[in-house]
Design an enzyme around this catalytic site. Structure first.
Site, short mmCIF file in Angstrom:
data_model
loop_
_atom_site.label_atom_id
_atom_site.label_comp_id
_atom_site.label_asym_id
_atom_site.label_seq_id
_atom_site.Cartn_x
_atom_site.Cartn_y
_atom_site.Cartn_z
N HIS A 64 0.94 5.13 1.37
CA HIS A 64 0.24 5.95 2.37
C HIS A 64 0.92 7.32 2.45
O HIS A 64 2.14 7.39 2.55
CB HIS A 64 0.28 5.26 3.74
N ASP A 107 -2.56 0.45 8.15
CA ASP A 107 -1.36 1.24 7.85
C ASP A 107 -0.20 0.89 8.78
O ASP A 107 0.66 1.74 9.06
CB ASP A 107 -1.67 2.75 7.93
N SER A 150 4.90 6.79 2.45
CA SER A 150 5.44 5.48 2.78
C SER A 150 4.80 4.41 1.93
O SER A 150 3.60 4.45 1.68
CB SER A 150 5.14 5.13 4.26
N ASN A 204 0.85 -1.19 0.00
CA ASN A 204 0.00 0.00 0.00
C ASN A 204 0.89 1.24 0.00
O ASN A 204 2.00 1.20 0.51
CB ASN A 204 -0.89 0.00 1.25
C1 GRF Z 1 -2.64 9.03 -2.78
O1 GRF Z 1 -2.26 10.21 -2.16
C2 GRF Z 1 -2.43 7.88 -1.87
O2 GRF Z 1 -1.31 7.99 -1.08
C3 GRF Z 1 -3.66 7.95 -1.02
O3 GRF Z 1 -4.70 8.28 -1.91
C4 GRF Z 1 -4.15 8.99 -3.00
C5 GRF Z 1 -4.52 8.25 -4.24
O4 GRF Z 1 -4.24 8.97 -5.40
N1 GRF Z 1 -3.87 6.74 -0.28
P1 GRF Z 1 -4.31 8.25 -6.80
O5 GRF Z 1 -5.69 7.57 -6.91
O6 GRF Z 1 -3.21 7.26 -6.90
O7 GRF Z 1 -4.20 9.35 -7.80
#
Ligand code: GRF
Length: 198
Positions: free
Chosen positions: A110, A146, A137, A108
């Site tokens: 984050h 997370d 991260s 994932n």
């Molecule tokens: C990213 O900032 C990711 O870290 C968070 O949600 C956002 C997703 O953006 N969990 P995208 O859909 O990849 O444009």
């Protein structure tokens, strides 16, 4: 053997696009599926434009039946026979049962320097706390939200005039780079951490 990657999204899918585009040439993996729980996710059209099979498992008809949703999700994902699952802006919390089926094979991204700011609104919480550093991260997904082992982080400085929006905008392209780098190593069996300062 080339690894197959399923990417789960809910929204714009910019991290997914970065991952898909990174998996070319001698990269040890290829995208096999992009799946969204949100039929309106803009990322679905982007995946189709990149020639990646897409699926939608809409969580809404399942209501409170989380097990039913995850059963459908698990079937859809398993059908694609992935070796690795990448969550990329996937906004559903997965149950321990689903995670157990994929632990050690699921990543994932984050938008915080974990273990700081698990959950939502990470940029606003960083500003509210007066932090001088922020970042993103990539971590393995475990039953703790997370909370799995961190495989990569990119650190940025927080300026006095930064806002939640400016931090989000500055971090997003760094997320793209970091996730692609970590996935490449992970697919090759390398779980060593990548820490960079942008
Ligand atoms: C990213 O900032 C990711 O870290 C968070 O949600 C956002 C997703 O953006 N969990 P995208 O859909 O990849 O444009």
């Amino acid at each position: 053997m080339t690894k197959r990657v399923a990417i789960l999204i809910s929204g714009s899918g910019s991290n997914m696009v970065s991952l898909v585009k990174s998996m070319t040439g001698d990269h040890p993996a290829r995208a096999a599926l992009v799946l969204s729980n949100n039929p309106d996710a803009a990322g679905l059209a982007k995946a189709q434009a990149l020639g990646i099979p897409t699926k939608v498992i809409d969580h809404r008809p399942f209501g409170k039946d989380r097990a039913g949703f995850e059963g459908a999700l698990l079937t859809a994902v398993t059908d694609a026979q992935p070796d690795i699952i990448c969550l990329a802006g996937f906004m559903r919390i997965l149950t321990p049962d689903f995670i157990a089926a994929w632990e050690g094979k699921m990543l994932n991204i984050h938008p915080s320097l974990l273990p700081k700011y698990k959950g939502l609104n990470t940029h606003a919480r960083t500003i509210a706390a007066g932090d001088r550093e922020h970042g993103c991260s990539v971590h393995e997904v475990t039953a703790e939200l997370d909370g799995g082992p961190v495989l990569g982080q990119t650190i940025i400085d927080v300026a006095a005039d930064d806002t939640a929006e400016s931090l989000a905008a500055r971090l997003l392209p760094l997320e793209h780079d970091l996730y692609a780098k970590v996935l490449r190593r992970f697919a090759a069996g390398d779980r060593s951490k990548i820490i960079t300062r942008a």
